[in-house]
Design an enzyme around this catalytic site. Structure first.
Site, mmCIF file in Angstrom:
data_model
loop_
_atom_site.group_PDB
_atom_site.id
_atom_site.type_symbol
_atom_site.label_atom_id
_atom_site.label_comp_id
_atom_site.label_asym_id
_atom_site.label_seq_id
_atom_site.Cartn_x
_atom_site.Cartn_y
_atom_site.Cartn_z
ATOM 1 N N GLY A 1 1.927 -15.363 -24.271
ATOM 2 C CA GLY A 1 1.337 -14.616 -25.378
ATOM 3 C C GLY A 1 -0.058 -14.082 -25.113
ATOM 4 N N ALA B 1 6.336 -14.546 -19.299
ATOM 5 C CA ALA B 1 5.098 -14.930 -19.989
ATOM 6 C C ALA B 1 3.832 -14.312 -19.389
ATOM 7 C CB ALA B 1 4.916 -16.446 -20.033
ATOM 8 N N GLY B 2 3.035 -13.742 -20.259
ATOM 9 C CA GLY B 2 1.708 -13.269 -19.868
ATOM 10 C C GLY B 2 1.636 -11.816 -19.480
ATOM 11 N N ASN C 1 7.654 -10.343 -24.362
ATOM 12 C CA ASN C 1 7.821 -10.482 -25.813
ATOM 13 C C ASN C 1 6.557 -10.002 -26.522
ATOM 14 O OD1 ASN C 1 8.119 -11.368 -28.495
ATOM 15 N ND2 ASN C 1 9.045 -13.267 -27.948
ATOM 16 N N THR C 2 5.456 -10.755 -26.337
ATOM 17 C CA THR C 2 4.220 -10.435 -27.053
ATOM 18 C C THR C 2 3.713 -9.033 -26.724
ATOM 19 O OG1 THR C 2 3.681 -12.769 -27.021
ATOM 20 C CG2 THR C 2 1.869 -11.262 -27.486
ATOM 21 N N LYS D 1 17.187 -21.266 -21.564
ATOM 22 C CA LYS D 1 15.840 -21.207 -20.985
ATOM 23 C C LYS D 1 15.136 -22.521 -21.320
ATOM 24 C CE LYS D 1 11.343 -19.117 -21.613
ATOM 25 N NZ LYS D 1 10.534 -18.037 -22.180
#
Lengths: 253, 63
Positions: free
Chosen positions: A155, A181-182, A203-204, A94
């Protein structure tokens, strides 16, 4: 495999890619297992001892997807990819090139350049990018095996802020589009999948949830639901009402 | 002294393999940079000299 996610010939039955940052090591295995994720991202950093090595906490058979986080330009991304290869990873990388410290937005120009350099060096680049059609085309032409547009800043848990631009990539780019992301909630992951994203990476959203294992599960179900809805084809939208019950045979007094 | 991950360590005269073993790191899951260059696995018998800079890189959690 029925309805597999195919990335450069590698087949995956799961369309949920889990990031491994911000977790207590003890919780990673459970999160991966309940997410039923087959791809997990990792970063490369200085290490000083084997105790607490994250690889011991990732279930067997999961494909490791190293990122090039920390890279500020294409040359640094290539160096980090080579380190990942030395540390025993396969060719999937990535690409993440970030120069902005406030919004952490990826640098599309350097990322496209990195795609070309990594592909020439035998890697399979998966670029994390800002959803711009021209940049995505450049990355595809440079050898990217999938495009990973951000939904919102890394995040942030803001959700599908870039929805309409991701939709354009899904329509125009002939590669898997992995929303990265996001994404903050399962409903947003579901929405991304409903519009035809090939996979969602989170992830977050999981790592900062009240209950990590339950949220991993919720995301798994949402991604499956969204994919199933996409394959089914969502129903049409009308301005006016359209009765679902018959308009004949009403019961008379 | 050898500068390992930014810290001076008493590792001069050790091979890279010995250094990794002393840090309990698995060579197959580690990458090593010596003097700014990635060291291939075939070079892990290299003896570290006084004043050299070494970076030991491995996987950590990341998104």
């Amino acid at each position: 495999m029925a309805d597999a996610l195919v990335i450069a010939g590698h087949e995956f039955s799961s369309r949920f890619i889990l990031g491994s940052g911000k977790f207590d090591l003890d919780l990673i295995r459970a999160a991966v297992e309940h997410a039923k994720a087959q791809i997990v991202t990792l970063a490369l950093r200085r290490v000083n001892s084997f105790s607490g090595n994250i690889l011991e906490h990732i279930p067997e058979g999961v494909t490791l997807l190293p990122n090039t986080s920390g890279a500020r330009n294409a040359e640094e991304a290539l160096k980090i990819a080579r380190l990942a290869r030395e540390a025993g990873c396969g060719g999937l990388i990535k690409i993440e090139v970030i120069r902005d410290s406030k919004y952490l937005l990826p640098d599309n120009y350097q990322t496209a350049k990195a795609c070309e350099m990594l592909a020439k060096d035998g890697f399979i680049p998966l670029p994390y990018m800002y959803p711009d059609l021209y940049a995505a085309r450049d990355m595809a032409n440079a050898g990217a095996a999938a495009i990973m547009p951000l939904a919102a800043p890394i995040g942030s848990n803001q959700g599908l802020a870039a929805k309409q631009f991701i939709r354009i990539l899904i329509e125009e780019i002939d590669l898997p589009i992995i929303v990265d992301a996001g994404i903050g909630k399962p409903s947003q992951a579901c929405e991304a999948m409903e519009m035809g994203a090939a996979a969602v990476m989170a992830n977050t959203a999981i790592a900062t949830a009240g209950n990590i294992v339950e949220m991993a599960k919720a995301f798994r179900h949402a991604i499956i639901a969204g994919r199933t809805a996409y394959l089914a084809g969502t129903g049409r939208v009308l301005d006016r009402g359209s009765a679902s019950s018959p308009l004949t045979g009403f019961i008379q007094d | 002294m050898v500068i390992i991950n930014g810290e001076p360590k008493d590792a001069a005269g050790k091979t890279v393999m010995e250094l990794l073993a002393s840090m309990k790191l698995l060579p197959e899951r580690t990458a090593v940079i010596v003097e700014g260059e990635i060291l291939p696995k075939s070079g892990y018998d290299r003896i570290l000299a006084d004043g050299e800079t070494v970076e030991i890189i491995g996987f950590v959690g990341g998104g």
